[in-house]
Scaffold this active site. Structure first.
Site, PDB file in Angstrom:
ATOM      1  N   LEU A  33      -7.365 -37.341 -35.123  1.00 28.17           N
ATOM      2  CA  LEU A  33      -8.085 -36.578 -34.130  1.00 28.17           C
ATOM      3  C   LEU A  33      -7.747 -34.938 -34.271  1.00 28.17           C
ATOM      4  O   LEU A  33      -7.941 -34.165 -33.362  1.00 28.17           O
ATOM      5  CB  LEU A  33      -7.769 -37.085 -32.762  1.00 28.17           C
ATOM      6  CG  LEU A  33      -8.131 -38.379 -32.314  1.00 28.17           C
ATOM      7  CD1 LEU A  33      -7.526 -38.309 -30.906  1.00 28.17           C
ATOM      8  CD2 LEU A  33      -9.444 -38.721 -32.595  1.00 28.17           C
ATOM      9  N   PHE A  73     -13.367 -41.383 -44.694  1.00 28.11           N
ATOM     10  CA  PHE A  73     -14.075 -39.969 -44.263  1.00 28.11           C
ATOM     11  C   PHE A  73     -13.151 -38.846 -44.045  1.00 28.11           C
ATOM     12  O   PHE A  73     -13.607 -37.847 -43.759  1.00 28.11           O
ATOM     13  CB  PHE A  73     -14.745 -40.338 -42.955  1.00 28.11           C
ATOM     14  CG  PHE A  73     -15.926 -41.398 -43.131  1.00 28.11           C
ATOM     15  CD1 PHE A  73     -17.153 -41.086 -43.769  1.00 28.11           C
ATOM     16  CD2 PHE A  73     -15.631 -42.522 -42.771  1.00 28.11           C
ATOM     17  CE1 PHE A  73     -18.269 -41.735 -43.736  1.00 28.11           C
ATOM     18  CE2 PHE A  73     -16.771 -43.709 -43.112  1.00 28.11           C
ATOM     19  CZ  PHE A  73     -18.026 -43.338 -43.353  1.00 28.11           C
ATOM     20  N   ASN A  92      -4.081 -32.131 -47.986  1.00 33.54           N
ATOM     21  CA  ASN A  92      -4.853 -33.222 -47.284  1.00 33.54           C
ATOM     22  C   ASN A  92      -5.922 -34.058 -48.122  1.00 33.54           C
ATOM     23  O   ASN A  92      -5.711 -35.659 -47.794  1.00 33.54           O
ATOM     24  CB  ASN A  92      -5.787 -32.349 -46.310  1.00 33.54           C
ATOM     25  CG  ASN A  92      -5.482 -32.721 -44.714  1.00 33.54           C
ATOM     26  OD1 ASN A  92      -6.073 -33.519 -44.258  1.00 33.54           O
ATOM     27  ND2 ASN A  92      -4.584 -31.795 -44.185  1.00 33.54           N
ATOM     28  N   TYR A 141     -12.347 -26.873 -52.070  1.00 31.39           N
ATOM     29  CA  TYR A 141     -12.607 -27.946 -51.331  1.00 31.39           C
ATOM     30  C   TYR A 141     -13.436 -29.067 -52.299  1.00 31.39           C
ATOM     31  O   TYR A 141     -13.240 -30.177 -52.277  1.00 31.39           O
ATOM     32  CB  TYR A 141     -13.599 -27.606 -50.076  1.00 31.39           C
ATOM     33  CG  TYR A 141     -14.312 -28.913 -49.585  1.00 31.39           C
ATOM     34  CD1 TYR A 141     -13.704 -29.857 -49.047  1.00 31.39           C
ATOM     35  CD2 TYR A 141     -15.945 -28.796 -49.617  1.00 31.39           C
ATOM     36  CE1 TYR A 141     -14.610 -30.968 -48.418  1.00 31.39           C
ATOM     37  CE2 TYR A 141     -16.740 -29.955 -49.410  1.00 31.39           C
ATOM     38  CZ  TYR A 141     -16.035 -30.991 -48.578  1.00 31.39           C
ATOM     39  OH  TYR A 141     -16.451 -32.083 -47.973  1.00 31.39           O
ATOM     40  N   ASN A 170     -26.407 -32.317 -47.426  1.00 34.52           N
ATOM     41  CA  ASN A 170     -26.318 -31.545 -46.325  1.00 34.52           C
ATOM     42  C   ASN A 170     -26.385 -32.523 -44.972  1.00 34.52           C
ATOM     43  O   ASN A 170     -27.641 -32.933 -44.658  1.00 34.52           O
ATOM     44  CB  ASN A 170     -27.121 -30.364 -45.895  1.00 34.52           C
ATOM     45  CG  ASN A 170     -26.471 -29.289 -46.746  1.00 34.52           C
ATOM     46  OD1 ASN A 170     -26.640 -29.382 -48.083  1.00 34.52           O
ATOM     47  ND2 ASN A 170     -26.134 -28.145 -46.151  1.00 34.52           N
ATOM     48  N   LEU A 190     -25.208 -24.972 -40.605  1.00 34.38           N
ATOM     49  CA  LEU A 190     -26.384 -24.308 -40.197  1.00 34.38           C
ATOM     50  C   LEU A 190     -27.262 -25.206 -38.941  1.00 34.38           C
ATOM     51  O   LEU A 190     -27.733 -24.295 -37.955  1.00 34.38           O
ATOM     52  CB  LEU A 190     -27.552 -24.190 -41.277  1.00 34.38           C
ATOM     53  CG  LEU A 190     -28.856 -23.612 -40.948  1.00 34.38           C
ATOM     54  CD1 LEU A 190     -28.693 -21.918 -40.625  1.00 34.38           C
ATOM     55  CD2 LEU A 190     -29.943 -23.494 -42.094  1.00 34.38           C
ATOM     56  N   GLY A 284     -19.388 -17.961 -51.803  1.00 31.20           N
ATOM     57  CA  GLY A 284     -19.499 -19.349 -52.225  1.00 31.20           C
ATOM     58  C   GLY A 284     -20.593 -20.215 -51.957  1.00 31.20           C
ATOM     59  O   GLY A 284     -20.688 -21.400 -52.362  1.00 31.20           O
ATOM     60  N   ASP A 285     -21.531 -19.600 -51.555  1.00 32.10           N
ATOM     61  CA  ASP A 285     -22.916 -20.379 -51.045  1.00 32.10           C
ATOM     62  C   ASP A 285     -23.930 -20.486 -52.226  1.00 32.10           C
ATOM     63  O   ASP A 285     -24.263 -19.356 -52.807  1.00 32.10           O
ATOM     64  CB  ASP A 285     -23.799 -19.658 -50.010  1.00 32.10           C
ATOM     65  CG  ASP A 285     -23.316 -19.937 -48.638  1.00 32.10           C
ATOM     66  OD1 ASP A 285     -22.531 -21.253 -48.555  1.00 32.10           O
ATOM     67  OD2 ASP A 285     -23.787 -19.495 -47.612  1.00 32.10           O
TER      68      ASP A 285
HETATM   69  N1  UFG Z   1     -25.912 -20.880 -42.959  1.00 27.68           N
HETATM   70  C1  UFG Z   1     -26.619 -19.708 -42.293  1.00 27.68           C
HETATM   71  N2  UFG Z   1     -25.866 -19.526 -40.828  1.00 27.68           N
HETATM   72  C2  UFG Z   1     -24.989 -20.103 -40.347  1.00 27.68           C
HETATM   73  C3  UFG Z   1     -24.720 -21.433 -41.082  1.00 27.68           C
HETATM   74  C4  UFG Z   1     -25.320 -21.384 -42.439  1.00 27.68           C
HETATM   75  O1  UFG Z   1     -27.236 -18.714 -42.562  1.00 27.68           O
HETATM   76  O2  UFG Z   1     -24.571 -19.905 -39.269  1.00 27.68           O
HETATM   77  C5  UFG Z   1     -26.689 -21.035 -44.143  1.00 27.68           C
HETATM   78  C6  UFG Z   1     -25.610 -21.155 -45.216  1.00 27.68           C
HETATM   79  O3  UFG Z   1     -25.330 -19.841 -45.717  1.00 27.68           O
HETATM   80  C7  UFG Z   1     -26.240 -21.964 -46.039  1.00 27.68           C
HETATM   81  C8  UFG Z   1     -27.215 -22.977 -45.328  1.00 27.68           C
HETATM   82  O4  UFG Z   1     -27.293 -22.293 -44.126  1.00 27.68           O
HETATM   83  O5  UFG Z   1     -27.135 -21.304 -47.055  1.00 27.68           O
HETATM   84  C9  UFG Z   1     -26.391 -24.263 -45.031  1.00 27.68           C
HETATM   85  O6  UFG Z   1     -25.015 -24.108 -44.556  1.00 27.68           O
HETATM   86  P1  UFG Z   1     -24.125 -25.126 -44.200  1.00 27.68           P
HETATM   87  O7  UFG Z   1     -22.966 -24.552 -43.787  1.00 27.68           O
HETATM   88  O8  UFG Z   1     -24.967 -25.953 -42.941  1.00 27.68           O
HETATM   89  O9  UFG Z   1     -24.080 -26.083 -45.504  1.00 27.68           O
HETATM   90  P2  UFG Z   1     -23.314 -25.785 -46.778  1.00 27.68           P
HETATM   91  O10 UFG Z   1     -24.677 -25.895 -47.710  1.00 27.68           O
HETATM   92  O11 UFG Z   1     -22.685 -24.624 -46.821  1.00 27.68           O
HETATM   93  O12 UFG Z   1     -22.386 -27.040 -46.841  1.00 27.68           O
HETATM   94  C10 UFG Z   1     -22.794 -28.232 -47.520  1.00 27.68           C
HETATM   95  C11 UFG Z   1     -21.716 -29.249 -47.059  1.00 27.68           C
HETATM   96  C12 UFG Z   1     -20.295 -29.144 -47.532  1.00 27.68           C
HETATM   97  C13 UFG Z   1     -20.488 -28.847 -48.941  1.00 27.68           C
HETATM   98  C14 UFG Z   1     -21.259 -27.620 -49.439  1.00 27.68           C
HETATM   99  C15 UFG Z   1     -21.432 -27.461 -50.668  1.00 27.68           C
HETATM  100  O13 UFG Z   1     -21.766 -29.114 -45.466  1.00 27.68           O
HETATM  101  O14 UFG Z   1     -19.495 -30.276 -47.231  1.00 27.68           O
HETATM  102  O15 UFG Z   1     -22.540 -27.921 -48.978  1.00 27.68           O
HETATM  103  O16 UFG Z   1     -21.714 -26.129 -51.057  1.00 27.68           O
HETATM  104  F1  UFG Z   1     -19.200 -28.449 -49.513  1.00 27.68           F
END
Ligand code: UFG
Length: 325
Positions: A33, A73, A92, A141, A170, A190, A284-285
């Site tokens: 949890l 998970f 972890n 990660y 995603n 997002l 990192g995106d």
């Molecule tokens: N984004 C925004 N605003 C927000 C949140 C996200 O603009 O408030 C953008 C991010 O920059 C990204 C896209 O929306 O471009 C998606 O972001 P998320 O955080 O929803 O998801 P991610 O693609 O970053 O994450 C996913 C998985 C992770 C994995 C990652 C690999 O959830 O577990 O892809 O890059 F590690």
């Protein structure tokens, strides 16, 4: 089937539990949890509050049940946090997973489905990413998940462990019952952030980066419904009944949507504006992450049931209108 669901109180795990219970499988949830919610696990399911790093507690759970398989998970899963505090991620996601694998080995349980991620690939080399794409993670990660995939390959050879690593793109949406959904704290994803912005919660949506090399300058992602991830896990267990080894499959719908397109879809689905502002890139995106799930479709027989972005968003919206936890 009798299954141990480690991390069954989390977002994807709780949808998995619901999916299995609806299909009359016998489920035990093991969760510390730390990020999950007790209320997301149905009352009729046996719940053990524990950490998978706790070998003693885990050993007692395995001694008390005869599991056919384990679904795993449990993980820390925030890319940014993993860069700041990698020890926590390696401890972890790798260290504790080794404790779980040893407990399975001791108990003679030889089937595992492991939650992996698109983050094992790093920056994509082409339009879509299939399983032959190089694995070059760009953050701890992704490294931690890739390392476990490698451990699973060794475990197949050494101990005969059968495993499937499912690399989610995603994960999004919520169960149609709207009784469980995506609720992280802090929320970094997002779709929940877009829907919270519609509801005037969460301090406003920021769009991270408008200068990517994509059709509208914002990042493109492949959103896959959380219940479709659940269906892939059950198919993976069925696959392992017939196949020995360590397998890896990508799970996505194969269509990419930009952040701006997700906002437009949310405006259609909710009928309300999504207040947002533009902000610098989030470190990192990658610009684009879109899956080829051809292998999962062909080998597991997987077919996503909710493959239209608006339908994924409306399921999430129903949850966000009345979250239970
Ligand atoms: N984004 C925004 N605003 C927000 C949140 C996200 O603009 O408030 C953008 C991010 O920059 C990204 C896209 O929306 O471009 C998606 O972001 P998320 O955080 O929803 O998801 P991610 O693609 O970053 O994450 C996913 C998985 C992770 C994995 C990652 C690999 O959830 O577990 O892809 O890059 F590690």
């Amino acid at each position: 089937m009798k299954l141990l669901i480690c991390g069954g109180a989390g977002y994807v795990g709780s949808h998995m539990v619901r999916y299995l219970v609806e299909r009359r499988h016998d489920v035990v949830v093991y969760d510390d949890l730390s990020t999950g919610h007790r209320a997301s696990v149905p009352d009729e399911v046996t719940f053990v509050h524990g950490d998978i790093g706790d070998a003693g507690k885990l050993g007692r759970v395995f001694a008390g049940h005869r599991f056919d398989a384990v679904m795993h998970f449990c993980a820390r899963s925030l890319v940014g946090e993993s860069v700041v505090d990698p020890y926590v991620y390696y401890q972890n996601n790798i260290g504790n997973t080794l404790v779980l694998l040893a407990a399975m080995n001791q108990a003679g349980v030889d089937k595992l489905v492991f939650s992996s991620t698109a983050a094992v690939f790093g920056h994509p080399h082409g339009e879509t990413i299939d399983e032959s794409h190089p694995t070059e993670p760009i953050n701890p990660y992704g490294q931690s998940k890739l390392m476990v995939e490698k451990v699973l390959a060794d475990a197949a050879r050494a101990y005969g462990l059968r495993s499937v690593a499912l690399r989610y793109f995603n994960a999004a949406g919520a169960d149609p019952s709207a009784t469980i959904g995506e609720a992280h704290d802090p929320e970094t994803h997002l779709i929940p952030n877009v829907l919270k912005a519609v509801l005037g919660q969460g301090g406003g949506l920021k769009v991270f980066g408008t200068d990517y090399d994509t059709r509208d300058g914002t990042c493109v992602r492949d959103y896959v419904h959380v219940n479709d991830l659940a269906s892939a896990h059950l198919l993976a267990i069925e696959y392992l009944a017939k196949h020995e080894g360590a397998f890896r499959f990508n799970l996505g719908n194969g269509s990419g949507f930009s952040v701006k397109e997700v906002i437009a879809a949310a405006e259609r689905v909710t009928g309300r504006p999504v207040p947002h502002e533009f902000a610098p890139r989030r470190p990192g995106d990658p610009a684009t992450l879109v899956a080829s799930s051809h292998q999962a479709r062909e080998k597991l027989g997987w077919k996503p049931a909710v493959d239209v972005l608006d339908d994924i968003l409306s399921s999430a919206w129903r949850w966000h209108l009345e979250p239970r936890y």
